[in-house]
Design a protein around this motif. Structure first.
Motif, PDB file in Angstrom:
ATOM      1  N   ALA A  98       2.151  27.781  24.053  1.00  0.00           N
ATOM      2  CA  ALA A  98       2.412  28.768  25.121  1.00  0.00           C
ATOM      3  C   ALA A  98       1.568  28.696  26.257  1.00  0.00           C
ATOM      4  CB  ALA A  98       3.133  30.189  24.437  1.00  0.00           C
ATOM      5  N   ILE A 100      -1.410  30.082  25.638  1.00  0.00           N
ATOM      6  CA  ILE A 100      -2.280  31.514  25.590  1.00  0.00           C
ATOM      7  C   ILE A 100      -3.385  30.970  25.004  1.00  0.00           C
ATOM      8  CG2 ILE A 100      -2.141  33.509  24.601  1.00  0.00           C
ATOM      9  CD1 ILE A 100       0.761  33.523  24.898  1.00  0.00           C
ATOM     10  N   ASP A 119      -2.941  36.634  27.281  1.00  0.00           N
ATOM     11  CA  ASP A 119      -1.812  37.354  27.483  1.00  0.00           C
ATOM     12  C   ASP A 119      -1.373  37.914  26.226  1.00  0.00           C
ATOM     13  OD1 ASP A 119       0.702  38.329  28.128  1.00  0.00           O
ATOM     14  OD2 ASP A 119       1.283  36.424  29.284  1.00  0.00           O
ATOM     15  N   ALA A 121       0.247  40.510  25.684  1.00  0.00           N
ATOM     16  CA  ALA A 121       1.941  41.041  25.522  1.00  0.00           C
ATOM     17  C   ALA A 121       2.641  39.935  25.155  1.00  0.00           C
ATOM     18  CB  ALA A 121       2.362  41.504  26.788  1.00  0.00           C
ATOM     19  N   ARG A 122       2.235  38.662  25.647  1.00  0.00           N
ATOM     20  CA  ARG A 122       3.110  37.367  25.398  1.00  0.00           C
ATOM     21  C   ARG A 122       2.886  36.990  24.023  1.00  0.00           C
ATOM     22  NH1 ARG A 122       2.603  32.549  28.697  1.00  0.00           N
ATOM     23  NH2 ARG A 122       4.081  31.239  27.488  1.00  0.00           N
ATOM     24  N   ALA A 123       1.656  37.265  23.681  1.00  0.00           N
ATOM     25  CA  ALA A 123       1.217  36.681  22.470  1.00  0.00           C
ATOM     26  C   ALA A 123       1.767  37.484  21.160  1.00  0.00           C
ATOM     27  CB  ALA A 123      -0.224  36.734  22.213  1.00  0.00           C
ATOM     28  N   GLN A 124       1.834  38.732  21.266  1.00  0.00           N
ATOM     29  CA  GLN A 124       2.511  39.792  20.637  1.00  0.00           C
ATOM     30  C   GLN A 124       3.868  39.548  20.179  1.00  0.00           C
ATOM     31  OE1 GLN A 124       2.062  43.890  21.544  1.00  0.00           O
ATOM     32  NE2 GLN A 124       3.066  44.634  19.433  1.00  0.00           N
ATOM     33  N   GLU A 125       4.690  38.989  21.234  1.00  0.00           N
ATOM     34  CA  GLU A 125       6.291  38.698  21.358  1.00  0.00           C
ATOM     35  C   GLU A 125       6.325  37.416  20.645  1.00  0.00           C
ATOM     36  OE1 GLU A 125       7.741  38.371  25.342  1.00  0.00           O
ATOM     37  OE2 GLU A 125       7.269  40.212  25.650  1.00  0.00           O
ATOM     38  N   LEU A 126       5.620  36.374  20.877  1.00  0.00           N
ATOM     39  CA  LEU A 126       5.446  35.160  20.161  1.00  0.00           C
ATOM     40  C   LEU A 126       5.270  35.330  18.595  1.00  0.00           C
ATOM     41  CD1 LEU A 126       3.814  32.544  22.677  1.00  0.00           C
ATOM     42  CD2 LEU A 126       6.208  32.510  21.769  1.00  0.00           C
TER      43      LEU A 126
END
Length: 131
Positions: A98, A100, A119, A121-126
């Protein structure tokens, strides 16, 4: 929200005790910890919830907080899943694919992973979808 505090200590007996005692005496729980010795210095990352109290306690003990990093702390991961060979590779690959970057990673109490990324926030989502 938990944060990672960066400390640099002398590589001498008792330095870890100073950190633990200062935080413990102030009622600050250490949620996670990582320490590495290099060139006679200990580079220490401490995960705490109560950052102002932790900073005050460490300052009072003569321990300087050199940095404060926003981190993502995973939900608890089951023992079976945590102890599976290649588990970290799978998580790191999902982030890498992704775009990151992982800047910091270590284990925390309760089978949680602490990550500082490019990132969060994006890492948490993934990672929530892969854990």
């Amino acid at each position: 929200m938990a944060k990672d505090l960066l400390l640099t200590l002398e590589d001498t007996p008792g330095e870890g005790a100073r950190v633990g005692e200062a935080l413990g005496n102030a009622g600050v729980n250490i949620e996670g910890l990582c320490a590495v010795v290099r060139d006679g210095r200990s580079i220490v990352h401490v995960l705490v919830e109560d950052v102002p109290a932790a900073r005050a306690a460490l300052d009072g003990a003569g321990i300087r907080v050199e940095g404060e990093t926003d981190v993502f702390v995973s939900s608890p991961i089951s023992d079976n899943d945590m102890d599976t060979p290649g588990r970290f590779g799978t998580l790191a690959r999902a982030l890498g694919d992704a775009g990151i970057n992982i800047a910091l990673v270590y284990m925390a109490s309760g089978n949680r992973i602490v990550l500082a990324t490019s990132d969060n926030a994006r890492a948490q989502e993934l990672l929530q979808s892969t854990m």
